[in-house]
Enzyme design. Structure first.
Site, short mmCIF file in Angstrom:
data_model
loop_
_atom_site.label_atom_id
_atom_site.label_comp_id
_atom_site.label_asym_id
_atom_site.label_seq_id
_atom_site.Cartn_x
_atom_site.Cartn_y
_atom_site.Cartn_z
N GLU A 15 -0.89 11.59 6.81
CA GLU A 15 -0.76 11.32 5.38
C GLU A 15 -1.24 12.55 4.62
O GLU A 15 -2.16 13.25 5.08
CB GLU A 15 -1.60 10.10 4.98
CG GLU A 15 -1.55 9.82 3.48
CD GLU A 15 -2.15 8.48 3.07
OE1 GLU A 15 -2.92 7.90 3.87
OE2 GLU A 15 -1.84 8.02 1.97
N CYS B 13 -1.30 5.06 1.95
CA CYS B 13 -1.15 4.58 0.57
C CYS B 13 -0.19 5.42 -0.26
O CYS B 13 0.32 4.92 -1.27
CB CYS B 13 -2.51 4.54 -0.11
SG CYS B 13 -3.58 3.25 0.52
N ASN C 136 3.41 -0.33 3.51
CA ASN C 136 2.11 0.04 4.07
C ASN C 136 1.06 -0.80 3.37
O ASN C 136 1.02 -0.84 2.15
CB ASN C 136 1.81 1.52 3.81
CG ASN C 136 0.37 1.86 4.18
OD1 ASN C 136 0.02 1.88 5.34
ND2 ASN C 136 -0.47 2.12 3.17
N GLU C 137 0.22 -1.46 4.11
CA GLU C 137 -0.87 -2.27 3.54
C GLU C 137 -0.40 -3.10 2.35
O GLU C 137 -1.06 -3.15 1.31
CB GLU C 137 -2.06 -1.38 3.17
CG GLU C 137 -2.78 -0.85 4.40
CD GLU C 137 -4.19 -0.35 4.16
OE1 GLU C 137 -4.59 -0.18 3.00
OE2 GLU C 137 -4.91 -0.16 5.16
O1 AHR Z 1 -6.20 6.31 5.92
C1 AHR Z 1 -6.57 6.26 4.58
C2 AHR Z 1 -5.98 5.07 3.88
O2 AHR Z 1 -6.49 3.90 4.43
C3 AHR Z 1 -4.50 4.90 4.01
O3 AHR Z 1 -3.80 5.63 3.08
C4 AHR Z 1 -4.31 3.45 3.77
O4 AHR Z 1 -3.17 2.95 4.42
C5 AHR Z 1 -5.60 2.83 4.24
O5 AHR Z 1 -6.13 1.99 3.28
#
Ligand code: AHR
Length: 659
Positions: A48, A245, A376-377
């Site tokens: 990321e 995120c 994602n999440e």
């Molecule tokens: O890894 C950091 C963050 O943790 C990521 O962006 C998210 O998916 C999780 O909350």
């Protein structure tokens, strides 16, 4: 005893059986009873653009705010002038280039080198290497030639370390690109780049760029080779990208849109990075996503290092911790189309619209995409509602693509239970579980998957890392305590490889001065990179993966905490080796007898890879990058048993050839 160590001991003690702590432990491995396959994707990486992971990280561009599109157009730049002249350097904002509206206009009057210039500070400085070639480029436009540039590398005191003149010879209405290269004559960890204006005239400048020539595979405008090499050295089974995120974005406008990340750099519309302002305690006002690295480059990276690409796409939902904006169901189609088009971009024939785009970018062969994540999440019924529509559309067109679905932010609780139930009833392909928890949690959950359903969705342990303090705390350390707990937990992932088919530590990279989140697997500064103990745990698992799970037991039970021992075993049918991983989370040595049943014979020597320290607080650092790193030795074997000492606080990997 420190508070965290005390807690650690309490957590570990929860698993101590009443057996004599110092008696020899007889671990039974049945080599003839190979169980499930271990997927080639088992151990991968999560990438990321957080902590300067991409911009200022693996993307080797040295110039920050090269196209003047940051909120403050001259952020990262400093003007040097001998004499103030009104309007000599101005920012223009054009209407016909919405993806890259701003450029710099310089009005230069009888200037000699040193009269008028701009200095770029780089991303926490620029790492400059003695003897290395640097490639400068700039887009320019001018009615008539008259202005020359001189580009040079300098330190904070203005001392120069190499430079060159740059001719701007083309004139007219169109933009042109000028390029020039030069060699640096010293190593400077925090250099800067200065551009002087010389001559007379008015010139427009955009995309002012400087790259080192030693990029990964020597690709111009490419990636930082030392960082990518660390990934290649892990031989990861997959790369998950672009997050995290940033997939969701703070709001929907700031979500990650892959189509805006391919093609000409000057057309890739920059957006703010959501980690710019996410944590008040770690503000990063100069953190933007230039998308100099985009989906084409990520696919290419996966191919380079032999990893399956695992792109994660926005599910029509912005980050639910932030705005939680949703796309109304009736407006979801463009999001779904992005997913369908991505499969075509990756796999489609060159006669298709997006396959042709891939070919145009230099890769006519397909990238062979097999996995894709939707969301994602994300959580709640709004996610399920959207996911169902996505899934139907993707599966109708591409039934072989395996879809990864989110189970939210936590590995338990109401949100997890709801999603887990829903996703299982939808017969999801792969459920993405995240756990950022204290080390004790990892020890206590080594059996998490032993009782998971053996049919239905597979599990992707998509983001995990032991937090020595608590999630989002700046005090979390990449200590041996954290890494050892992860190693113990991962025995449970390997043992259950029929259920868990993918796993990745997160986050991956952090710049020592540019981070927002800790712990992270690999830390860097402008010139150096090092692996944490957590990196070496991941690497040992990945390089010693095997392809079949073997049962390994202690007193007929799986080895998951009794007397502080954790173990898993695998077979590599290609190299004909048994691979046993043993983790001792106690501070005392333990004599272990690995009794390998079901083999005709074993080689008289095996290999031992040992990661060990008596100090749970030990960390690696830029100054001591291998303070804790695996040590390889040989191990003598008699008959069909391997006798070894599981040293205090140790992770051992034993490889033995068998017949
Ligand atoms: O890894 C950091 C963050 O943790 C990521 O962006 C998210 O998916 C999780 O909350």
């Amino acid at each position: 005893m420190k508070r965290e160590l005390l807690k650690w001991c309490v957590g570990a003690a929860a698993f101590m059986a009443p057996a004599m702590a110092d008696a020899q432990k007889n671990l039974q491995v049945n080599v003839a009873a190979a169980k499930a396959d271990i997927q080639p994707t088992m151990w991968g990486v999560f990438f990321e653009d957080i902590n300067q992971g991409a911009d200022g990280g693996i993307y080797a561009e040295l110039v920050k705010n090269r196209s003047f599109e940051f909120f403050k157009p001259l952020m990262g730049w400093n003007i040097t002038r001998k004499q103030f002249q009104e309007g000599d350097l101005i920012i223009m904002n054009r209407a016909d280039k919405p993806a890259n509206p701003r450029y710099l206009q310089a009005t230069v009057k009888n200037a000699a080198r040193g009269d008028l210039g701009l200095t770029n500070e780089g991303f926490k400085g620029m790492g400059i290497k003695n003897g290395l070639r640097y490639d400068f480029s700039v887009m320019y436009r001018q009615a008539a030639p008259g202005v020359k540039l001189y580009v040079e590398l300098v330190d904070s005191l203005g001392k120069t370390y190499g430079g060159t003149a740059v001719d701007l010879s083309q004139a007219g209405q169109d933009w042109h690109t000028a390029k020039a290269s030069f060699t640096a004559n010293a190593t400077v960890p925090k250099g800067r780049m200065r551009v002087w204006f010389e001559g007379n005239g008015v010139v427009d400048l955009d995309m002012i760029s400087l790259f080192p020539s030693d990029t990964w595979k020597g690709r111009p405008g490419g990636m930082r080779a030392d960082m990518i090499q660390m990934l290649a050295d892990m031989k990861p089974g997959f790369v998950r990208f672009p997050g995290g995120c940033i997939v969701e974005g703070y709001d929907l406008d700031q979500r990650y849109q892959w189509k805006k990340t391919i093609g000409a750099l000057e057309d890739r519309q920059l957006i703010i990075n959501r980690w710019n302002f996410e944590f008040a305690h770690r503000p990063a006002p100069d953190y933007f996503q230039t998308f100099g690295l985009g989906f084409f480059e990520y696919f290419q990276l996966c191919e380079d290092i032999g990893a399956e690409p695992l792109p994660i796409l926005n599910a029509g939902m912005a980050c639910q911790f932030n705005t939680a904006e949703l796309v109304p169901m009736e407006d979801l189609q463009p999001y779904i189309q992005d997913a369908l088009d991505l499969v075509e971009f990756a796999n489609g024939a060159v006669t298709t619209k997006w396959g042709a785009k891939r070919a145009e970018l230099g890769h006519p062969e397909p990238f062979n995409l097999k996995f894709m994540g939707v969301g994602n999440e994300n959580w709640g019924p709004q996610y399920v509602e959207r996911l169902k529509v996505f899934t139907k559309a993707i599966k109708d067109k591409y039934p072989d693509i395996k879809l990864v679905n989110s189970s939210g932010t936590d590995p338990n609780g109401d949100r997890f239970d709801y999603l887990n139930t829903e996703l299982r009833s939808m017969n999801a392909d792969i459920i993405d579980e995240h756990y950022y928890r204290r080390p004790e949690w990892f020890l206590e959950n080594a059996r998490r998957y032993d009782n998971y359903p053996r049919t239905g969705p597979k599990v992707f342990a998509g983001e995990y890392a032991a937090q020595t303090d608590k999630v989002v705390s700046i005090h979390n350390k990449n200590s041996w305590q954290a890494a050892l707990a992860e190693a113990a937990f991962m025995t449970g992932l390997e043992r259950n490889a029929d259920v868990v088919t993918m796993a990745s530590y997160a986050p991956l990279f952090a710049h020592a001065e540019g981070w927002q989140w800790t712990p992270d697997m690999i830390w860097v500064d402008n010139l150096r990179a090092y692996g944490t103990p957590n990196y070496y745990v991941q690497q040992l698992y990945s390089l010693n993966k095997g392809n079949k799970v073997l049962p390994i037991t202690l007193n007929k039970d799986v080895v998951a905490g009794q007397d502080s021992l954790y173990a898993s075993a695998a077979l590599d049918t290609k190299t004909k080796e048994v691979i046993v991983k043993v983790v001792n989370v106690s501070g005392k040595p333990q004599q272990v007898n690995l009794d390998l049943k079901g083999v005709k014979s074993l080689a008289s020597q095996g290999k031992l890879f040992l990661l060990q320290s008596n100090d749970l607080n030990v960390v690696n650092s830029l100054e001591q990058p291998k303070n804790l790193a695996p040590v390889e030795s040989s191990i003598a074997i008699k008959g069909k048993a391997v006798k070894m000492e599981a040293k205090p606080y140790s992770f051992s990997v034993v490889r033995v050839a068998y017949k």
